[in-house]
Write a protein that holds these residues in place. Structure first.
Motif, PDB file in Angstrom:
ATOM      1  N   ALA A  78      -1.816  -6.441  -0.959  1.00  0.00           N
ATOM      2  CA  ALA A  78      -0.426  -5.979  -0.898  1.00  0.00           C
ATOM      3  C   ALA A  78       0.547  -6.996  -0.322  1.00  0.00           C
ATOM      4  O   ALA A  78       1.699  -6.649  -0.071  1.00  0.00           O
ATOM      5  CB  ALA A  78      -0.357  -4.691  -0.079  1.00  0.00           C
ATOM      6  N   CYS A 118       3.578  -4.616   4.146  1.00  0.00           N
ATOM      7  CA  CYS A 118       2.156  -4.898   4.342  1.00  0.00           C
ATOM      8  C   CYS A 118       1.960  -5.454   5.743  1.00  0.00           C
ATOM      9  O   CYS A 118       2.613  -6.432   6.125  1.00  0.00           O
ATOM     10  CB  CYS A 118       1.651  -5.900   3.299  1.00  0.00           C
ATOM     11  SG  CYS A 118      -0.121  -6.269   3.447  1.00  0.00           S
ATOM     12  N   ASN A 132      -6.676  -6.713  -5.965  1.00  0.00           N
ATOM     13  CA  ASN A 132      -5.727  -7.583  -5.284  1.00  0.00           C
ATOM     14  C   ASN A 132      -4.937  -6.795  -4.241  1.00  0.00           C
ATOM     15  O   ASN A 132      -4.661  -5.610  -4.415  1.00  0.00           O
ATOM     16  CB  ASN A 132      -4.768  -8.208  -6.301  1.00  0.00           C
ATOM     17  CG  ASN A 132      -5.324  -9.480  -6.905  1.00  0.00           C
ATOM     18  OD1 ASN A 132      -5.727 -10.392  -6.192  1.00  0.00           O
ATOM     19  ND2 ASN A 132      -5.356  -9.543  -8.231  1.00  0.00           N
ATOM     20  N   ALA A 160       3.786 -13.445  -4.485  1.00  0.00           N
ATOM     21  CA  ALA A 160       2.563 -12.983  -3.842  1.00  0.00           C
ATOM     22  C   ALA A 160       1.978 -14.087  -2.978  1.00  0.00           C
ATOM     23  O   ALA A 160       2.114 -15.275  -3.299  1.00  0.00           O
ATOM     24  CB  ALA A 160       1.531 -12.552  -4.895  1.00  0.00           C
ATOM     25  N   VAL A 171       5.384  -2.430  -3.430  1.00  0.00           N
ATOM     26  CA  VAL A 171       4.994  -2.492  -2.022  1.00  0.00           C
ATOM     27  C   VAL A 171       6.236  -2.432  -1.127  1.00  0.00           C
ATOM     28  O   VAL A 171       7.162  -3.232  -1.282  1.00  0.00           O
ATOM     29  CB  VAL A 171       4.194  -3.779  -1.735  1.00  0.00           C
ATOM     30  CG1 VAL A 171       3.813  -3.852  -0.245  1.00  0.00           C
ATOM     31  CG2 VAL A 171       2.933  -3.834  -2.601  1.00  0.00           C
ATOM     32  N   TYR A 185      -9.252  -4.031  -0.800  1.00  0.00           N
ATOM     33  CA  TYR A 185      -8.016  -4.708  -1.198  1.00  0.00           C
ATOM     34  C   TYR A 185      -7.827  -6.010  -0.413  1.00  0.00           C
ATOM     35  O   TYR A 185      -8.031  -6.050   0.802  1.00  0.00           O
ATOM     36  CB  TYR A 185      -6.809  -3.812  -0.932  1.00  0.00           C
ATOM     37  CG  TYR A 185      -6.710  -2.609  -1.838  1.00  0.00           C
ATOM     38  CD1 TYR A 185      -6.364  -2.744  -3.181  1.00  0.00           C
ATOM     39  CD2 TYR A 185      -6.933  -1.329  -1.345  1.00  0.00           C
ATOM     40  CE1 TYR A 185      -6.258  -1.635  -4.006  1.00  0.00           C
ATOM     41  CE2 TYR A 185      -6.823  -0.215  -2.166  1.00  0.00           C
ATOM     42  CZ  TYR A 185      -6.486  -0.370  -3.494  1.00  0.00           C
ATOM     43  OH  TYR A 185      -6.382   0.729  -4.313  1.00  0.00           O
ATOM     44  N   TYR A 242       4.264  -6.187  -5.887  1.00  0.00           N
ATOM     45  CA  TYR A 242       3.617  -5.059  -6.566  1.00  0.00           C
ATOM     46  C   TYR A 242       2.105  -5.180  -6.398  1.00  0.00           C
ATOM     47  O   TYR A 242       1.563  -6.266  -6.220  1.00  0.00           O
ATOM     48  CB  TYR A 242       3.952  -5.046  -8.060  1.00  0.00           C
ATOM     49  CG  TYR A 242       5.418  -4.831  -8.370  1.00  0.00           C
ATOM     50  CD1 TYR A 242       5.930  -3.554  -8.557  1.00  0.00           C
ATOM     51  CD2 TYR A 242       6.280  -5.922  -8.481  1.00  0.00           C
ATOM     52  CE1 TYR A 242       7.271  -3.362  -8.836  1.00  0.00           C
ATOM     53  CE2 TYR A 242       7.628  -5.735  -8.763  1.00  0.00           C
ATOM     54  CZ  TYR A 242       8.117  -4.452  -8.934  1.00  0.00           C
ATOM     55  OH  TYR A 242       9.442  -4.260  -9.197  1.00  0.00           O
ATOM     56  N   MET A 243       1.432  -4.034  -6.485  1.00  0.00           N
ATOM     57  CA  MET A 243      -0.018  -4.011  -6.506  1.00  0.00           C
ATOM     58  C   MET A 243      -0.474  -2.851  -7.380  1.00  0.00           C
ATOM     59  O   MET A 243       0.306  -1.944  -7.693  1.00  0.00           O
ATOM     60  CB  MET A 243      -0.599  -3.887  -5.094  1.00  0.00           C
ATOM     61  CG  MET A 243      -0.336  -2.544  -4.431  1.00  0.00           C
ATOM     62  SD  MET A 243      -0.944  -2.435  -2.727  1.00  0.00           S
ATOM     63  CE  MET A 243      -2.697  -2.734  -2.945  1.00  0.00           C
ATOM     64  N   LYS A 244      -1.735  -2.888  -7.750  1.00  0.00           N
ATOM     65  CA  LYS A 244      -2.300  -1.857  -8.621  1.00  0.00           C
ATOM     66  C   LYS A 244      -3.324  -1.033  -7.862  1.00  0.00           C
ATOM     67  O   LYS A 244      -4.137  -1.573  -7.119  1.00  0.00           O
ATOM     68  CB  LYS A 244      -2.953  -2.528  -9.833  1.00  0.00           C
ATOM     69  CG  LYS A 244      -3.554  -1.570 -10.841  1.00  0.00           C
ATOM     70  CD  LYS A 244      -4.036  -2.293 -12.084  1.00  0.00           C
ATOM     71  CE  LYS A 244      -5.235  -3.181 -11.837  1.00  0.00           C
ATOM     72  NZ  LYS A 244      -5.777  -3.777 -13.079  1.00  0.00           N
TER      73      LYS A 244
END
Length: 357
Positions: A134, A40, A132, A9, A37, A125, A138-140
């Motif tokens: 992208a 981005c 958090n 990240a 993801v 975001y 991965y992201m939530k």
């Protein structure tokens, strides 16, 4: 997802202090979604944040908006890989999805009256650790997020433009454009080009696009602009006055992020015209406010985010009404985020630069 698993990240620690790190893959709670993801995009606001823009980091007595450390990135497309406990929504593992860039609180006066994009808490975001971004593998998606399904038929280059094009459409909607209007869009970057597509669908009398880069002007013409003007080689104010019998344009949409564009717009817009301000500026902008009031009695509209625009934009991209070919110019792996930021900032032969985790 295995407990303790990690991902790569891009984490923001401060102005100019972005680091590619290993971070825990987000654990999804009740009603949440874990997203792998796909891509981005890098936004102009990401560049300004990187360079310490006072609007983001605080200044002139204003508190900072950003909270660090935080994973950057708010222009994204991804795939659901895990459902949180007791998830009861419509999405399933394997669905291709996007979330609006703001995660509303659903409890303030704005959220309670349908104006969720102006949420008082205002979690976007990539700017707050609880949402958090992208620029990661991965992201939530929070249980409060606004999530939409994205057709698999859309290419990666099309899908990653949904977020900026939603912002473009909202700005255009604010201008209340009609068939007799001469409309000027200042700036033919990603957002400006999205505006061109959205305006072209409204069929105004004349659509004028301004930009200093000839390749972007050519793309604007392909997307539906009637007139393309380079302010570096022609006087845009005089050109617009000549097009309108000396009156000026009916609608001016500012999408450059440069202070000179605001002054230029106030000069070329007609009396009783509609001025739409979209850009995020690095520093405060000063203009002669007497033009707005005493001289021209203008209607001034702001435009923020892309509320109620995601579904129509997804449809418009899918059917070609909002063209996308040529907007994404560069793809970089996440590990080359710094080079990607530099290419985006220079803007030489580049428009939208995307990161592939």
């Amino acid at each position: 997802m295995n407990s303790g698993a990690v991902m790569k990240a891009v984490v923001v620690h401060g102005p100019g202090d972005y680091r590619l790190e290993e971070a825990p893959i987000p654990a999804v709670g009740t009603g949440e979604l874990l997203i792998r993801v796909e891509a981005c995009g890098i936004c102009a606001s990401d560049i300004k944040t990187y360079h310490g823009a006072p609007k983001i980091w605080g200044g002139d007595g204003n508190p900072p908006y950003i909270q660090t450390p935080v994973v950057a990135g708010h222009e994204f497309i991804g795939e659901v890989v895990e459902l949180g406990p007791d998830y009861s929504g419509e999405f399933r593992v394997g669905d291709r999805v996007i979330s609006e860039q703001i995660v509303p609180c659903w409890n303030c006066r704005y959220c309670n009256t349908g104006k969720y994009w102006m949420c008082q808490k205002h979690d976007i975001y990539g700017f707050r650790p609880n949402v958090n971004g992208a620029m990661a593998q991965y992201m939530k998606f929070s249980k409060d997020a606004l999530v939409y399904r994205v057709p698999r038929e859309l290419s990666l280059e099309q899908a990653v433009l949904i977020e900026p094009y939603a912002c473009s459409k909202h700005a255009v909607d604010r201008g209340s454009i009609g068939p007799d209007d001469t409309v000027v869009v200042a700036g033919a970057g990603t957002l400006g080009l999205g505006m061109v597509g959205a305006i072209h669908m409204l069929k105004p009398k004349t659509l004028v696009v301004l930009d200093l880069k000839e390749d972007r002007l050519e793309l604007a013409k392909r997307f539906g602009a009637d007139v393309a003007i380079n302010p570096g080689t022609a006087d845009p104010v005089q050109a617009v006055l000549d097009l309108t019998d000396g009156y000026g344009c009916d609608v001016y949409i500012e999408a450059t992020g440069h202070p000179a564009s605001v002054k230029q717009g106030l000069e070329m817009i007609r009396k009783l015209g509609r001025f739409v301000e979209f850009s995020v500026f690095k520093d405060p902008v000063t203009v002669d406010w007497s033009i707005i009031g005493d001289s021209k009695e203008l209607d001034i509209y702001g435009a923020h985010l892309g509320p109620y625009c995601y579904t129509p934009v997804i449809d418009a991209i899918a059917n070609g009404s909002m063209p996308t070919d040529g907007v994404v110019t560069h793809r970089f792996p996440l590990e080359q985020w710094k080079e990607a930021f530099e290419v985006m900032e220079r803007g030489d032969g580049s428009i939208k630069v995307i990161l592939i985790p």
